[in-house]
Design a protein around this motif. Structure first.
Motif, PDB file in Angstrom:
ATOM      1  N   VAL A 148       0.841  -1.199   0.000  1.00 11.49           N
ATOM      2  CA  VAL A 148       0.000   0.000   0.000  1.00 11.49           C
ATOM      3  C   VAL A 148       0.875   1.247   0.000  1.00 11.49           C
ATOM      4  N   VAL A 149       1.930   1.210   0.791  1.00 10.07           N
ATOM      5  CA  VAL A 149       2.870   2.339   0.825  1.00 10.07           C
ATOM      6  C   VAL A 149       3.518   2.530  -0.543  1.00 10.07           C
ATOM      7  N   ILE A 150       3.899   1.419  -1.177  1.00  8.50           N
ATOM      8  CA  ILE A 150       4.499   1.504  -2.522  1.00  8.50           C
ATOM      9  C   ILE A 150       3.513   2.116  -3.508  1.00  8.50           C
ATOM     10  N   ALA A 151       2.263   1.657  -3.453  1.00 11.23           N
ATOM     11  CA  ALA A 151       1.246   2.147  -4.385  1.00 11.23           C
ATOM     12  C   ALA A 151       1.026   3.649  -4.239  1.00 11.23           C
TER      13      ALA A 151
ATOM     14  N   ARG B  94       0.590  16.486   0.485  1.00  9.17           N
ATOM     15  CA  ARG B  94      -0.326  15.845   1.413  1.00  9.17           C
ATOM     16  C   ARG B  94      -0.082  14.341   1.472  1.00  9.17           C
ATOM     17  N   VAL B  95       0.118  13.710   0.304  1.00  9.03           N
ATOM     18  CA  VAL B  95       0.382  12.280   0.292  1.00  9.03           C
ATOM     19  C   VAL B  95       1.669  11.961   1.036  1.00  9.03           C
ATOM     20  N   SER B  96       2.709  12.744   0.817  1.00  8.96           N
ATOM     21  CA  SER B  96       4.000  12.494   1.454  1.00  8.96           C
ATOM     22  C   SER B  96       3.882  12.640   2.953  1.00  8.96           C
ATOM     23  N   LEU B  97       3.204  13.689   3.424  1.00  7.45           N
ATOM     24  CA  LEU B  97       3.080  13.931   4.844  1.00  7.45           C
ATOM     25  C   LEU B  97       2.263  12.849   5.527  1.00  7.45           C
ATOM     26  N   GLU B  98       1.133  12.467   4.923  1.00  9.40           N
ATOM     27  CA  GLU B  98       0.293  11.435   5.532  1.00  9.40           C
ATOM     28  C   GLU B  98       1.025  10.096   5.620  1.00  9.40           C
ATOM     29  N   GLN B  99       1.736   9.742   4.572  1.00  8.16           N
ATOM     30  CA  GLN B  99       2.417   8.454   4.575  1.00  8.16           C
ATOM     31  C   GLN B  99       3.568   8.440   5.581  1.00  8.16           C
ATOM     32  N   LEU B 100       4.272   9.566   5.717  1.00  5.43           N
ATOM     33  CA  LEU B 100       5.346   9.609   6.702  1.00  5.43           C
ATOM     34  C   LEU B 100       4.802   9.478   8.112  1.00  5.43           C
ATOM     35  N   ILE B 101       3.613  10.070   8.387  1.00  9.60           N
ATOM     36  CA  ILE B 101       3.003   9.964   9.712  1.00  9.60           C
ATOM     37  C   ILE B 101       2.607   8.529  10.010  1.00  9.60           C
ATOM     38  N   HIS B 102       1.935   7.887   9.058  1.00  6.54           N
ATOM     39  CA  HIS B 102       1.472   6.506   9.257  1.00  6.54           C
ATOM     40  C   HIS B 102       2.624   5.521   9.293  1.00  6.54           C
TER      41      HIS B 102
END
Length: 333
Positions: A294-297, A324-332
């Motif tokens: 999911v992270v890769i996608a 926004r995508v970069s920030l959300e993924q780094l948080i999760h």
């Protein structure tokens, strides 16, 4: 003007072979045409050459007649090249090792970029790691194990090249914006060359899977082929990469499920001949890879946002915005 070369070649009947007086008898008169003058000059050069060879033989009797002939032939070649204005050492169609080496290097570099090496490395490492999960005792690490892994990796890499190659064939205009260094986008490969490569590698992948005789391996190749084709090819109801959720499902299905389960079963049932039992380490690996896929996608489309916007690819990065995508993924993460 009686002669154009007065006194240049004095007549010495004692030192010249038969016909040696010809040079002294050759006079260039005013009435001669330029072509005749050129012919006379060529004859004069040949006679001078013969005279040098004769003197060379007399003063150096240890040399053979064969060497004198080679010397004469080399001088004749020099005169021909000098008269034609061409370099002596360069001939059309001559073998050039440096040029050949450079062509081979460029061809390998283009294929390296076409195969998308990061996906090749990821596929090989995934298959190797899941194959290790099938080892139950130390004696399982045998030539049989390495043969099974090699069969799986070779077939999977061929299918991987088909999938990434097909994606490039259908994304040439997009890649001219996002990835202009790829061979199809840069013009190093023609479309026919790309079609030939992806067709050949897909056929070789299925052929190897069939020859090996492992049904888990064959089904892994077939499902990857179907999902990879549906992901990229621009046909009605297909080209699933246009839809962010479906694209993520395709990546998750291949990376997290197919690679983990199918290649584990290939080692478990085909290589070791054991019943198809799903172990706890395999379940854990599948769950982890599901999250990772999911992270890769989500992350894979961040560098491609510009071209995706232009050509209507509604990836998560385009829909939510790059930051926004970069920030959300780094948080999760």
């Amino acid at each position: 003007m009686e002669s154009l070369l007065p006194g240049s070649f004095p007549q010495r009947s004692s030192s010249l072979p038969s016909g040696g007086n010809y040079l002294g008898e050759t006079k260039f008169k005013v009435g001669h045409s330029p072509r005749e003058v050129q012919v006379y000059r060529c004859r004069a050069r040949k006679i001078l050459e013969r005279q040098c060879v004769v003197r060379f033989q007399r003063h150096h009797s240890g040399f053979s007649v064969k060497k004198s002939t080679i010397y004469q032939e080399n001088n004749a070649k020099f005169l021909v090249h000098a008269a034609s204005g061409q370099p002596f050492e360069s001939e059309s169609g001559a073998y050039n090792p440096e040029s050949t080496s450079k062509s081979v290097k460029n061809a390998l570099d283009a294929f390296y970029r076409f195969s998308r090496p990061h996906t090749v490395i990821g596929t090989a490492l995934s298959i190797l790691s899941v194959s290790l999960l099938a080892i139950e005792k130390l004696s399982d690490i045998s030539p049989l194990f390495f043969t099974g892994v090699l069969e799986a990796v070779a077939a999977a890499l061929m299918m991987n090249i088909y999938i990434v190659g097909l994606n490039q064939l259908t994304d040439i205009e997009i890649d001219k914006v996002n990835k202009p260094y790829l061979p199809l986008a840069s013009g190093e490969y023609s479309i026919s060359t790309g079609v030939m490569i992806v067709t050949s590698f897909s056929i070789m992948s299925f052929w190897l899977g069939w020859v090996v005789g492992s049904w888990p391996l064959f089904w892994a190749l077939f499902i990857s082929f179907v999902l990879g084709t549906a992901y990229s090819i621009n046909l009605p109801l297909l080209r699933w990469k246009r839809f962010a959720f479906i694209a993520a499902v395709c990546i998750l299905a291949v990376r997290a499920v197919i690679v983990q389960l199918a290649f584990y079963l290939h080692m478990q049932t085909h290589v070791y001949g054991r019943p198809p039992v799903l172990s706890r380490p395999l379940i854990f690996a599948t769950a982890f890879m599901s999250f990772f896929s999911v992270v890769i996608a989500l992350f894979k489309d961040i560098p491609d946002i510009e071209g995706d916007k232009i050509f209507g690819i509604r990836s998560f990065t385009v829909r939510l915005g790059q930051n926004r995508v970069s920030l959300e993924q780094l948080i999760h993460f």
